[in-house]
Scaffold this motif. Structure first.
Motif, mmCIF file in Angstrom:
data_model
loop_
_atom_site.group_PDB
_atom_site.id
_atom_site.type_symbol
_atom_site.label_atom_id
_atom_site.label_comp_id
_atom_site.label_asym_id
_atom_site.label_seq_id
_atom_site.Cartn_x
_atom_site.Cartn_y
_atom_site.Cartn_z
ATOM 1 N N GLY A 7 42.405 52.301 39.533
ATOM 2 C CA GLY A 7 41.143 52.024 39.167
ATOM 3 C C GLY A 7 40.171 52.168 40.525
ATOM 4 N N PRO A 8 39.119 51.960 41.413
ATOM 5 C CA PRO A 8 38.324 51.896 42.303
ATOM 6 C C PRO A 8 37.197 50.289 41.747
ATOM 7 C CG PRO A 8 37.053 53.533 40.857
ATOM 8 C CD PRO A 8 38.338 53.445 39.809
ATOM 9 N N TRP A 9 36.938 49.986 42.232
ATOM 10 C CA TRP A 9 35.716 48.728 42.530
ATOM 11 C C TRP A 9 34.282 48.932 42.372
ATOM 12 C CZ3 TRP A 9 32.199 48.970 46.252
ATOM 13 C CH2 TRP A 9 32.726 49.855 47.374
ATOM 14 N N ASN A 10 33.915 50.498 42.784
ATOM 15 C CA ASN A 10 32.675 51.091 43.217
ATOM 16 C C ASN A 10 31.843 51.422 41.611
ATOM 17 O OD1 ASN A 10 34.329 53.067 42.958
ATOM 18 N ND2 ASN A 10 32.576 54.166 43.699
ATOM 19 N N TYR A 11 32.723 51.484 40.638
ATOM 20 C CA TYR A 11 32.785 51.966 38.660
ATOM 21 C C TYR A 11 33.564 51.745 38.284
ATOM 22 C CZ TYR A 11 28.163 54.541 40.996
ATOM 23 O OH TYR A 11 27.222 54.719 41.845
ATOM 24 N N VAL A 49 30.595 43.392 34.448
ATOM 25 C CA VAL A 49 30.377 44.413 36.095
ATOM 26 C C VAL A 49 29.256 43.425 37.094
ATOM 27 C CG1 VAL A 49 29.725 46.794 36.731
ATOM 28 C CG2 VAL A 49 30.829 46.316 34.452
ATOM 29 N N ARG A 50 28.162 43.424 36.772
ATOM 30 C CA ARG A 50 27.443 42.992 37.565
ATOM 31 C C ARG A 50 27.955 41.301 38.539
ATOM 32 N NH1 ARG A 50 22.229 41.565 39.680
ATOM 33 N NH2 ARG A 50 21.950 40.028 40.155
ATOM 34 N N ASP A 51 28.547 40.154 37.828
ATOM 35 C CA ASP A 51 29.196 39.769 38.056
ATOM 36 C C ASP A 51 30.354 39.626 39.057
ATOM 37 O OD1 ASP A 51 28.290 37.582 36.554
ATOM 38 O OD2 ASP A 51 30.040 37.325 34.909
ATOM 39 N N GLU A 52 31.141 41.102 39.732
ATOM 40 C CA GLU A 52 31.619 41.517 40.198
ATOM 41 C C GLU A 52 32.178 42.146 41.212
ATOM 42 O OE1 GLU A 52 36.206 40.521 38.159
ATOM 43 O OE2 GLU A 52 35.759 42.249 37.926
ATOM 44 N N THR A 53 30.620 43.015 40.896
ATOM 45 C CA THR A 53 29.740 44.000 42.194
ATOM 46 C C THR A 53 28.543 43.752 42.820
ATOM 47 O OG1 THR A 53 28.738 45.395 40.534
ATOM 48 C CG2 THR A 53 31.670 45.838 40.579
ATOM 49 N N GLY A 54 27.921 43.512 42.224
ATOM 50 C CA GLY A 54 27.095 41.984 41.901
ATOM 51 C C GLY A 54 25.345 44.299 42.017
ATOM 52 N N ASN A 110 32.178 36.991 43.261
ATOM 53 C CA ASN A 110 30.752 37.768 42.895
ATOM 54 C C ASN A 110 30.342 37.933 44.388
ATOM 55 O OD1 ASN A 110 27.557 38.399 43.524
ATOM 56 N ND2 ASN A 110 27.624 37.143 41.115
ATOM 57 N N PRO A 111 29.737 39.453 44.892
ATOM 58 C CA PRO A 111 29.971 39.382 45.905
ATOM 59 C C PRO A 111 28.011 39.394 46.123
ATOM 60 C CG PRO A 111 29.319 41.223 44.885
ATOM 61 C CD PRO A 111 30.003 40.223 44.063
ATOM 62 N N ALA A 112 27.321 38.846 46.078
ATOM 63 C CA ALA A 112 25.902 38.591 46.062
ATOM 64 C C ALA A 112 26.268 36.658 46.558
ATOM 65 C CB ALA A 112 25.447 38.709 44.809
ATOM 66 N N THR A 113 27.045 36.438 45.865
ATOM 67 C CA THR A 113 26.438 34.592 46.046
ATOM 68 C C THR A 113 27.781 34.156 46.645
ATOM 69 O OG1 THR A 113 27.641 34.244 43.788
ATOM 70 C CG2 THR A 113 25.112 34.932 44.164
ATOM 71 N N ASP A 114 29.128 35.123 46.569
ATOM 72 C CA ASP A 114 30.917 33.901 46.845
ATOM 73 C C ASP A 114 31.439 33.234 45.747
ATOM 74 O OD1 ASP A 114 30.653 36.174 49.136
ATOM 75 O OD2 ASP A 114 29.766 34.009 50.024
ATOM 76 N N GLU A 115 30.675 33.124 44.535
ATOM 77 C CA GLU A 115 30.918 32.328 43.278
ATOM 78 C C GLU A 115 32.040 33.067 42.659
ATOM 79 O OE1 GLU A 115 29.619 30.934 38.474
ATOM 80 O OE2 GLU A 115 28.564 33.179 39.595
#
Length: 498
Positions: A144-148, A81-86, A19-24
């Motif tokens: 595929g990409p990570w942004n969407y 999606v939120r878990d992996e992109t933030g 998770n980019p927001a927490t590094d979890e």
């Protein structure tokens, strides 16, 4: 300050998704080898024949059921999606809803677009009946990409499936969990054969897919990586469709609705932390409305904030290395005489980039020439829309674009060197399933979405059928001597007039 999120690194034969927001750690996935990728493609060969055999109606029924699963489990998908992109859940929902719309459109229209159609034969071949239909390619590889991670890869996967192909899908190493969620949901609806398979890993895994004997590669990502994929695909003459970077302009004419234009600029530049290939990175504004427009953008930007809390408008920069690019572009712009009216270099920390609005930036600065892929926007004053068009088109890219004008929108849109343009609204072309999506120049080539997207993943098959014997036989060594002068006279009559 928080610790910098590390790039996922392989541990043995697996890697962690963070998770980019927490590094979890939110998941652990296999690093698939070249042998495993080739095996997946081989499995897809048999699955493709079975899937094609279902016909348009059978495939449409399965795709519509898959769409239903995604819709009913939308909160689960958005959380993945939120878990992996933030990104905020509302942004995850927006991209997922648009992807669901595309599944519905492709399933409904595949037969009409790809099915057998009659063609005119012309007078010389009037004894023939001519038809063309579009056949599946076989196995399509999608990178595929990570942004969407929902909307973008499904723009290829959905249309490839609707056209009758099997798909081997490699999501970004930053969002493998989203890819797995989508593939697992499809497997519930299509359990009989591995029509849609997942492979995970890094660049080497994607490279293995390119060389594994697929019938086409659909890639979304950076221009530099797209060039590498093209070079590798050339070894086996594997066709590719590339959706790469952009440096998308927004034009504001003298008669534009400035509030709407400013709002579109702020949303287009900063949503998803600016990690949008069709987002707004440059604005060119008529000198008579420039000051008012800039003031409105600055005022609206004050309400926009990056963070991981529920009140934040967007989340962290998903790929840590991009933070350095964002800082460099802002610093270069300021060093070359630009001014940061909001934000600046200090607005970028080791996880989040707050909004930056830049003015007076030279046209040869990195912030104007190169894709920033972060929450920044440059605003330039122009004397008229001719100058705006000239500067907007002075780029190696050509993906998305936006025009705000009450009277000249269509005219200005037609003059922009871009694959897509929206008029008086931001990025609206992306939400219309019937419109093709893609760019020109270093933004790539080929199209996904719409009829063009269905045809992108199929091959035309032409059939000519003789209905009766022609009075003049041309394709025979035994044709009469009088046939050739008769044909010459006929062609002269039909085509020889000035």
């Amino acid at each position: 300050m928080t610790a910098v999120q590390p790039k996922p690194t392989p541990v043995g034969e697996t890697f962690d998704s963070l998770n980019p927001a927490t590094d979890e750690v939110v998941g652990t996935y296999a690093v698939h080898t070249a042998d495993e990728v080739r095996a997946a493609v081989e499995r897809a060969r048999g699955a493709a024949l079975w899937w094609e055999g279902l016909g348009y109606a059978g495939r449409a029924e399965r795709l519509q059921r898959w769409k239903g699963v995604l819709t009913r489990r939308l909160p689960q998908l958005c959380q993945a999606v939120r878990d992996e992109t933030g990104k905020p859940l509302r942004d995850a929902q927006l991209e997922s809803v648009l992807a669901i719309e595309h599944i519905s459109w492709a399933a409904k229209h595949a037969r009409k677009v790809l099915g057998r159609q009659r063609r005119s034969t012309g007078l010389l071949m009037a004894n023939q009946a001519a038809t063309v239909e579009y056949r599946p390619l076989g196995v399509v590889g999608v990178i595929g990409p990570w942004n969407y991670p929902v909307y973008t890869p499904l723009g290829s996967i959905t249309y490839a499936l609707a056209a009758g192909n099997a798909v081997v899908f490699k999501p970004s190493e930053y969002t493998p969990g989203v890819g797995k969620w989508l593939v697992d949901a499809f497997a519930e609806i299509v359990p009989e054969q591995p029509v849609l398979q997942l492979i995970t890993g890094f660049g080497e895994t994607g490279g293995a897919l390119v060389g594994a004997g697929v019938d086409k590669i659909a890639f979304t990502g950076s221009t530099a990586t797209g060039k590498k994929i093209m070079a590798a695909a050339a070894n086996t003459l594997t066709p590719v469709v590339i959706e790469a970077g952009g440096k998308d302009p927004l034009l504001v004419d003298v008669d534009a609705d400035l509030d709407a234009a400013a709002d579109a600029t702020v949303w287009g530049a900063f949503s998803n932390s600016g990690q949008t290939c069709i987002g707004v990175e440059r604005a060119y504004v008529h000198e008579r409305v420039y000051d008012d427009f800039v003031a409105k953008v600055v005022e609206k930007t004050k309400d926009v904030r990056a963070g991981s809390d529920a009140a934040a408008q967007y989340g962290p920069v998903t790929m840590p290395s991009q933070l350095g690019v964002i800082r460099r572009h802002i610093a270069d712009a300021v060093e070359r005489g630009g001014k940061a009216l909001v934000g600046g270099v200090d607005s970028v920390d080791d996880r989040y980039a707050q909004p930056t609005v830049l003015v007076d930036v030279p046209e040869d600065a990195e912030a104007v020439r190169e894709e920033t892929f972060g929450p920044t926007v440059t605003i330039a004053k122009v004397r008229d829309m001719d100058e705006a068009i000239e500067k907007a088109n002075a780029t190696k890219y050509g993906l998305g674009s936006t025009v705000f004008s009450k009277t000249r929108g269509v005219e200005l849109a037609s003059r922009l060197r871009a694959g897509m343009t929206s008029i008086n609204a931001p990025l609206s072309f992306a939400g219309i399933a019937s419109l093709p999506f893609g760019g020109v120049g270093e933004s790539g080539f080929g199209r996904i979405h719409g009829p063009e997207g269905l045809r992108e993943f199929s091959r035309p098959k032409a059939v000519a059928r003789q209905r009766f014997t022609a009075p003049i036989t041309l394709t025979s060594f035994h044709r009469r001597a009088s046939a050739d002068p008769m044909v010459a006279r006929l062609v002269t009559f039909l085509h020889g007039k000035r």
